[in-house]
Write a protein that holds these residues in place. Structure first.
Motif, PDB file in Angstrom:
ATOM      1  N   GLY A   1     -27.885  87.313  68.183  1.00 19.98           N
ATOM      2  CA  GLY A   1     -27.954  88.702  67.758  1.00 19.98           C
ATOM      3  C   GLY A   1     -29.201  89.439  68.161  1.00 19.98           C
ATOM      4  O   GLY A   1     -29.391  90.593  67.771  1.00 19.98           O
ATOM      5  N   ALA A   2     -30.080  88.821  68.948  1.00 18.10           N
ATOM      6  CA  ALA A   2     -31.291  89.514  69.390  1.00 18.10           C
ATOM      7  C   ALA A   2     -30.908  90.708  70.254  1.00 18.10           C
ATOM      8  O   ALA A   2     -29.926  90.662  70.996  1.00 18.10           O
ATOM      9  CB  ALA A   2     -32.188  88.560  70.170  1.00 18.10           C
ATOM     10  N   PRO A   3     -31.670  91.806  70.196  1.00 25.56           N
ATOM     11  CA  PRO A   3     -31.376  92.958  71.051  1.00 25.56           C
ATOM     12  C   PRO A   3     -31.355  92.558  72.515  1.00 25.56           C
ATOM     13  O   PRO A   3     -32.112  91.684  72.946  1.00 25.56           O
ATOM     14  CB  PRO A   3     -32.533  93.918  70.747  1.00 25.56           C
ATOM     15  CG  PRO A   3     -33.027  93.526  69.395  1.00 25.56           C
ATOM     16  CD  PRO A   3     -32.830  92.047  69.310  1.00 25.56           C
ATOM     17  N   LEU A   4     -30.505  93.200  73.292  1.00 22.84           N
ATOM     18  CA  LEU A   4     -30.366  92.863  74.700  1.00 22.84           C
ATOM     19  C   LEU A   4     -31.689  93.002  75.437  1.00 22.84           C
ATOM     20  O   LEU A   4     -32.005  92.186  76.316  1.00 22.84           O
ATOM     21  CB  LEU A   4     -29.303  93.750  75.354  1.00 22.84           C
ATOM     22  CG  LEU A   4     -29.075  93.530  76.852  1.00 22.84           C
ATOM     23  CD1 LEU A   4     -28.638  92.100  77.130  1.00 22.84           C
ATOM     24  CD2 LEU A   4     -28.046  94.517  77.393  1.00 22.84           C
ATOM     25  N   VAL A   5     -32.471  94.015  75.093  1.00 30.93           N
ATOM     26  CA  VAL A   5     -33.744  94.208  75.783  1.00 30.93           C
ATOM     27  C   VAL A   5     -34.662  93.005  75.557  1.00 30.93           C
ATOM     28  O   VAL A   5     -35.396  92.584  76.460  1.00 30.93           O
ATOM     29  CB  VAL A   5     -34.417  95.524  75.332  1.00 30.93           C
ATOM     30  CG1 VAL A   5     -34.782  95.489  73.854  1.00 30.93           C
ATOM     31  CG2 VAL A   5     -35.655  95.831  76.171  1.00 30.93           C
ATOM     32  N   VAL A   6     -34.610  92.409  74.373  1.00 35.21           N
ATOM     33  CA  VAL A   6     -35.411  91.214  74.089  1.00 35.21           C
ATOM     34  C   VAL A   6     -34.890  90.032  74.896  1.00 35.21           C
ATOM     35  O   VAL A   6     -35.668  89.258  75.473  1.00 35.21           O
ATOM     36  CB  VAL A   6     -35.407  90.903  72.583  1.00 35.21           C
ATOM     37  CG1 VAL A   6     -36.115  89.578  72.293  1.00 35.21           C
ATOM     38  CG2 VAL A   6     -36.067  92.035  71.807  1.00 35.21           C
ATOM     39  N   GLU A   7     -33.573  89.892  74.966  1.00 31.90           N
ATOM     40  CA  GLU A   7     -32.995  88.821  75.772  1.00 31.90           C
ATOM     41  C   GLU A   7     -33.416  88.948  77.236  1.00 31.90           C
ATOM     42  O   GLU A   7     -33.665  87.943  77.908  1.00 31.90           O
ATOM     43  CB  GLU A   7     -31.473  88.847  75.658  1.00 31.90           C
ATOM     44  CG  GLU A   7     -30.945  88.485  74.282  1.00 31.90           C
ATOM     45  CD  GLU A   7     -29.431  88.440  74.255  1.00 31.90           C
ATOM     46  OE1 GLU A   7     -28.808  88.733  75.296  1.00 31.90           O
ATOM     47  OE2 GLU A   7     -28.871  88.116  73.195  1.00 31.90           O
TER      48      GLU A   7
END
Length: 246
Positions: free
Chosen positions: A126-132
């Motif tokens: 569930g981490a934000p895509l930008v963090v991924e």
């Protein structure tokens, strides 16, 4: 006597003309070159090197060539690749709200969130895509050699210094469009620590934390040691910066 005075005057005129010619040839009327800003790692020859270069296990002279990295946009996890520009504040807030509902707590708390296995970071569900995407960029060069100035002529390089490494990871998520030195990263984003991503920079070194996991050239275990490190370090003397909403 008159002839002596004329001769002396002629010699003086020749001397003055010669001095003027030398000044012109040497650029005597030009302004002195502008002093280059101090930085840890833009180009060789700058006044300030990475102050933690010795702890980064730099490549020795004559070391064999390492394969080049891909463009950071290709390291992003999105199937459509990197989106132009950074994500909007509203998009980031929406991702964060969803993650807070998933965990029932504030995301990115220190020491929790992003894990590390085999030297590579793992984003939590569930981490934000930008963090991924930042994590994917960091993973792409996690074990690359260290070379002062690496990653600054181009994102695509075969070795990276401290700011080149951080710049590459941020670029994978669209948070940078060109490499920055450690001094430049002192002005990146907004002041203060972020909930997910915090860049710590001063004129001589830079590192970042993503979800509590440290990404740092300094302190790795060897020439191919990972930049991702679970061990914490002091941030004293560093400027903390974050991207709005992160």
């Amino acid at each position: 006597m008159r002839r002596l005075l004329i001769a002396a005057g002629s010699l003086l005129a020749v001397a003055l003309l010669g001095a003027g010619a030398l000044a012109f040839a040497g650029g005597g009327d030009e302004e002195p070159p502008t002093e280059r800003p101090a930085s840890a790692s833009a180009e060789r020859g700058q006044a300030v090197r990475d102050t933690e270069e010795a702890q980064a296990h730099p490549e020795p002279e004559g070391a064999g060539a390492h394969p080049f990295a891909t463009d950071p946009t290709e390291a992003a996890t999105s199937e459509e690749g990197i989106s132009p520009g950074a994500p909007s504040d509203e998009q980031i807030r929406r991702d964060l709200r969803e993650l807070e509902r998933y965990y029932g707590r504030r995301p990115g708390s220190r020491g929790r969130g992003v894990g590390v296995s085999g030297g590579f970071a793992e984003a939590p569900p569930g981490a934000p895509l930008v963090v991924e995407d930042v994590i994917a960029g960091g993973n792409a060069i996690a074990r690359f050699p260290y070379r002062w100035g690496g990653g600054h002529g181009s994102f695509i390089d075969d070795a990276y210094d401290c700011s080149g490494s951080v710049s590459y990871a941020l670029a994978a998520a669209g948070l940078l469009d060109a490499p920055l030195t450690s001094g430049g990263l002192m002005r990146w984003g907004e002041p203060g620590r972020g909930r997910w991503i915090t860049v710590y920079a001063h004129a001589g070194h830079v590192y970042m934390e993503v979800g509590g996991l440290r990404f740092d050239t300094s302190g790795r275990s060897g020439r191919r040691g990972s930049r991702w490190q679970a061990a914490r370090r002091s941030a004293a003397g560093f400027e903390a910066r974050h991207w709005p909403g992160l």
